[in-house]
Write a protein that holds these residues in place. Structure first.
Motif, short mmCIF file in Angstrom:
data_model
loop_
_atom_site.label_atom_id
_atom_site.label_comp_id
_atom_site.label_asym_id
_atom_site.label_seq_id
_atom_site.Cartn_x
_atom_site.Cartn_y
_atom_site.Cartn_z
N THR B 95 0.86 -1.17 0.00
CA THR B 95 0.00 0.00 0.00
C THR B 95 0.90 1.24 0.00
O THR B 95 1.24 1.78 1.04
N GLY B 96 1.32 1.62 -1.19
CA GLY B 96 2.22 2.75 -1.35
C GLY B 96 3.66 2.38 -1.03
O GLY B 96 3.95 1.33 -0.44
N GLY B 97 4.57 3.26 -1.44
CA GLY B 97 5.97 3.10 -1.06
C GLY B 97 6.12 3.17 0.45
O GLY B 97 7.03 2.57 1.03
N SER B 98 5.20 3.89 1.11
CA SER B 98 5.26 4.03 2.57
C SER B 98 5.27 2.68 3.26
O SER B 98 6.10 2.40 4.12
N GLU B 99 4.32 1.84 2.90
CA GLU B 99 4.25 0.52 3.53
C GLU B 99 5.47 -0.31 3.19
O GLU B 99 5.96 -1.09 4.01
N ALA B 191 28.41 -3.15 2.74
CA ALA B 191 27.35 -4.05 3.20
C ALA B 191 27.86 -5.49 3.30
O ALA B 191 27.57 -6.21 4.26
N GLU B 192 28.64 -5.88 2.29
CA GLU B 192 29.17 -7.24 2.29
C GLU B 192 30.17 -7.43 3.43
O GLU B 192 30.12 -8.41 4.17
N LYS B 193 31.06 -6.46 3.58
CA LYS B 193 32.09 -6.56 4.62
C LYS B 193 31.47 -6.67 6.01
O LYS B 193 31.94 -7.43 6.85
N HIS B 194 30.38 -5.94 6.24
CA HIS B 194 29.79 -5.92 7.58
C HIS B 194 28.53 -6.77 7.66
O HIS B 194 27.84 -6.77 8.69
N ASP B 195 28.25 -7.50 6.59
CA ASP B 195 27.12 -8.44 6.56
C ASP B 195 25.79 -7.77 6.93
O ASP B 195 25.08 -8.24 7.83
N ILE B 196 25.48 -6.71 6.27
CA ILE B 196 24.22 -6.00 6.51
C ILE B 196 23.44 -5.86 5.19
O ILE B 196 23.98 -6.11 4.11
N PHE B 197 22.20 -5.45 5.31
CA PHE B 197 21.33 -5.29 4.14
C PHE B 197 21.48 -3.89 3.53
O PHE B 197 21.93 -2.96 4.19
N VAL B 198 21.07 -3.78 2.26
CA VAL B 198 20.93 -2.47 1.62
C VAL B 198 19.47 -2.32 1.19
O VAL B 198 18.96 -3.15 0.44
N ILE B 199 18.83 -1.31 1.73
CA ILE B 199 17.45 -0.99 1.32
C ILE B 199 17.55 0.21 0.39
O ILE B 199 18.18 1.21 0.73
N ALA B 200 16.97 0.10 -0.80
CA ALA B 200 17.05 1.21 -1.75
C ALA B 200 15.67 1.68 -2.16
O ALA B 200 14.85 0.91 -2.68
N ASP B 201 15.43 2.95 -1.94
CA ASP B 201 14.20 3.61 -2.36
C ASP B 201 14.46 4.08 -3.79
O ASP B 201 15.24 5.00 -4.02
N GLU B 202 13.82 3.42 -4.75
CA GLU B 202 14.07 3.71 -6.17
C GLU B 202 12.81 4.21 -6.86
O GLU B 202 12.59 3.96 -8.05
N ILE B 228 14.62 -3.55 -2.67
CA ILE B 228 14.11 -2.33 -3.30
C ILE B 228 12.75 -1.99 -2.71
O ILE B 228 11.90 -2.86 -2.56
N VAL B 229 12.56 -0.71 -2.35
CA VAL B 229 11.22 -0.24 -2.01
C VAL B 229 10.80 0.69 -3.15
O VAL B 229 11.58 1.50 -3.63
N ASP B 230 9.56 0.51 -3.59
CA ASP B 230 9.17 1.17 -4.84
C ASP B 230 7.73 1.67 -4.75
O ASP B 230 7.01 1.35 -3.81
N SER B 231 7.33 2.44 -5.73
CA SER B 231 5.99 3.03 -5.76
C SER B 231 5.67 3.49 -7.17
O SER B 231 6.55 3.94 -7.90
N ILE B 232 4.39 3.42 -7.54
CA ILE B 232 3.98 3.95 -8.84
C ILE B 232 3.58 5.42 -8.74
O ILE B 232 3.28 6.06 -9.74
N SER B 233 3.60 5.98 -7.51
CA SER B 233 3.06 7.33 -7.28
C SER B 233 3.63 8.38 -8.21
O SER B 233 2.90 9.19 -8.78
N LYS B 234 4.95 8.40 -8.36
CA LYS B 234 5.59 9.47 -9.12
C LYS B 234 5.65 9.13 -10.60
O LYS B 234 5.30 9.94 -11.45
N ARG B 235 6.08 7.90 -10.91
CA ARG B 235 6.30 7.60 -12.33
C ARG B 235 5.00 7.57 -13.12
O ARG B 235 5.01 7.84 -14.32
N ARG B 242 -1.92 4.69 -3.86
CA ARG B 242 -1.30 3.93 -2.77
C ARG B 242 -0.91 2.52 -3.22
O ARG B 242 -1.31 1.51 -2.63
N ILE B 243 -0.10 2.49 -4.28
CA ILE B 243 0.41 1.20 -4.76
C ILE B 243 1.93 1.27 -4.84
O ILE B 243 2.49 2.11 -5.55
N GLY B 244 2.58 0.41 -4.10
CA GLY B 244 4.03 0.31 -4.13
C GLY B 244 4.45 -1.13 -4.17
O GLY B 244 3.65 -2.01 -4.52
N ALA B 245 5.71 -1.40 -3.83
CA ALA B 245 6.21 -2.78 -3.86
C ALA B 245 7.48 -2.91 -3.04
O ALA B 245 8.26 -1.96 -2.90
N VAL B 246 7.67 -4.10 -2.48
CA VAL B 246 8.97 -4.54 -1.98
C VAL B 246 9.48 -5.55 -3.00
O VAL B 246 8.74 -6.46 -3.37
#
Lengths: 396, 396
Positions: B95-99, B191-202, B228-235, B242-246
């Motif tokens: 429900t949106g990029g927010s969620e 991220a690889e060196k410290h074994d953590i995630f990368v979250i990208a708002d695209e 990736i966190v994404d949304s159709i709002s802007k494009r 309120r439509i997005g995606a993980v």
């Protein structure tokens, strides 16, 4: 690379996790009665569709974070017609009842705090408790007592220094139980005595077959400590619209949930427009017709259930669910069996196993939630199939 | 009766809190250029409206918790066309990029954990951090460097044992900065060196005026640690849908966010149908036309900004925002002044003050975010009014 503890701990939906078995059953040509999910078959009002189909804007813009003002005005009228005296500033429109539950929980409790909840309860409270790191503090109710409140002392004995609220649901999902005015008063007294909030899930407000509905905001002493979480999903057969509300006269709570609402920008715009049209054009007999239809379904469902030996169930007065105790030891296994190893005349039923509605592990193993969301004769057929399934399972 | 600490601490939207002053200005007859919010004025595609206006179902039912399967298939095609190699099971519709942001944060971090974020950042990350009890671990970027990455050592020095992810946004809201492929590689290495995630708002993927967009899922070493966190709002100019995606290839993360998705049942049904229609009927030149329009607006906005003495700003390559440092000491006060005490030819501008985009208190007091979401000549007029407003504020 580890995901979060809460990310791991969120329970899968007990209602939806049997879906793959249902898909397989259908592939084998078995027809499945879906008693497992509260998806009404009633048509969404024409006023909703007309509004959506003629939505006039060219740019689908963000709406107000609190909800479209005009829709909130119509909502306030709706609440006042239900003797809930609120204005549009005491309402936050949410993305479904789901978001309303989450916002209310976040507004009253911090990580490690607890919220008292009567078991069995709407299963998604569990998911939100894990996501928000709040503990559910469960109090069991019994099928033999029609899942009504235990004595006040039992509830009070559960309150501790980290208890922030009591969460109730009336008419109840999953049990169909409607709390009496007296029961709501008991809860109000406990809340006042221990200075905690009462969150009430009232999404089935109109689904009452005997007696009347008592809202927490009917009780003056709950005006400041009451938070209603609500949704149009069931009453307007609009589950896919994702329109709900938080309703509260407590300005601290309202200011808090408005800020949460700003973080997620707004609820869906077109659906608010549709929901407003429904409120504006609601016919006088809309609810009475709907209630009459569901009452009939309930009566048939209950009548057929009572014919099954050793089923324990009091006739519930509201919502569109019956929770029943079956002569089954392991209802999770039974629900799966119905989909994988059983059919009668090419048909079977899908049910929601009891344990998913409990936070206390080990409870609900013989209980099942039945959503009577199909026409009466289909319900009759479905419960007869269930009866035969019970025999087959116990004789396997 | 106390509400929760997090309920109190959630920051009000810095973009929306000036709204009452804007309303007052309009009541006084002053016309307001809204440069404060990323609400495009471009028409939502006709394909979206046609689908919504002819939505065929009679019952608006719950959809699949992960998103309507057919829509996810079209989404997967869209991602593959962007060289992001995923299938429909690697996508959760939100429900949106927010969620999507909230689910991603919940999936990687527990209360007390932290997520590294480059300052300034999209203001609602703050709100979700408070709601989920995660700490934002900010690293400041500078207007003089066009808000690009600081040296890797600076980022690494921020990683501690409770750091679970780096959250980036490229093209960036609020700065418009597009991270280069090399910069994404640097983040991948850390991220690889410290074994953590990368979250990208695209969500601004297509809004690129120079160079190319590098998605985190273009980088093989991020295939398992990228979300990736994404949304159709802007494009698709669909903010109110309120439509997005993980989007993730990590099955633990996907299983986790699917369970969160089950707790909230489903994203809006009709809008997914609309979004699918847009993807099915997307014309070849849709994005090139849109980008050309925004590039023009950016050029005009930047050109006019550069005429103002002592403004610091590098020309950003993406999104539809410019973050600029103004010759102003207290931009919060300035933004209010523009609405309450200033106008030029009956017009004024509404801007988003910098501090709301920082987690570090005391930063951003001279910065402002300008959304160039109006036609070029309106942008030119608006920036000229802003220039005069700066002089008036400093001479008051």
């Amino acid at each position: 690379m580890n995901i979060s503890t809460r990310g791991r701990k969120i329970p899968p939906s007990p209602i939806r996790k049997l879906v793959p078995y249902a898909i397989d059953a259908k592939k084998r040509g078995v027809s499945v009665y879906h008693l497992n999910i509260g998806q009404p078959d009633i048509e969404t009002p024409a006023s909703f569709w007309n509004a959506v189909h003629s939505y006039p804007a060219r740019v689908l813009a963000y709406g107000n974070s609190q909800g479209i003002p005009e829709y909130r005005q119509w909502l306030a009228k709706y609440y006042r017609a239900n003797n809930i005296d609120v204005d549009e500033n005491e309402i936050l429109v949410t993305t479904g009842g789901s978001e309303a539950i989450m916002f209310a929980m976040l507004a009253v409790a911090d990580p490690g705090d607890n919220i008292i909840v009567l078991e069995p309860f709407y299963t998604n409270y569990n998911g939100y408790a894990v996501m928000t790191d709040i503990k559910l503090n469960p109090i069991a109710t019994q099928p033999e007592q029609g899942y009504h409140l235990p004595p006040a002392e039992v509830i009070e004995s559960k309150v501790d220094e980290r208890t922030k609220a009591i969460l109730i649901c009336s008419p109840n999902n999953p049990t169909g139980t409607v709390l009496t005015g007296q029961e709501i008063e008991i809860i109000a007294d406990i809340a006042e005595k221990h200075d905690i909030f009462v969150i009430a899930d009232e999404v089935y407000r109109e689904f009452i077959y005997e007696g009347v509905h008592t809202s927490i905001l009917h009780i003056p002493k709950l005006h400041q400590r009451g938070i209603i979480v609500d949704s149009i999903s069931k009453r307007f057969s609009c589950c896919g619209a994702r329109i709900g509300a938080v309703v509260t006269k407590n300005t601290d709570i309202m200011n808090s949930v408005i800020k949460m609402g700003q973080a997620r920008l707004c609820p869906p715009t077109v659906e608010q427009y549709g929901a407003q049209a429904v409120l504006m054009q609601l016919s006088e007999d809309y609810f009475s017709k709907m209630v009459s239809e569901y009452k009939n379904r309930r009566d048939v469902t209950y009548e057929e259930l009572m014919k099954i030996p050793d089923v324990v169930c009091k006739k519930p007065s509201g919502a569109f669910y019956i929770m029943a105790k079956l002569p089954i030891d392991d209802v999770e296994e039974f629900a799966k069996f119905l989909l994988t190893d059983f059919s009668m005349d090419g048909k079977t039923v899908m049910i929601a196993p009891g344990p998913g509605f409990y936070a206390t592990s080990g409870l609900g193993n013989s209980e099942v939630r039945i959503a009577y969301v199909l026409e009466s004769e289909k319900m009759r057929d479905a419960i007869r199939i269930l009866a035969k399934g019970i025999r087959a399972f116990n004789n396997r």
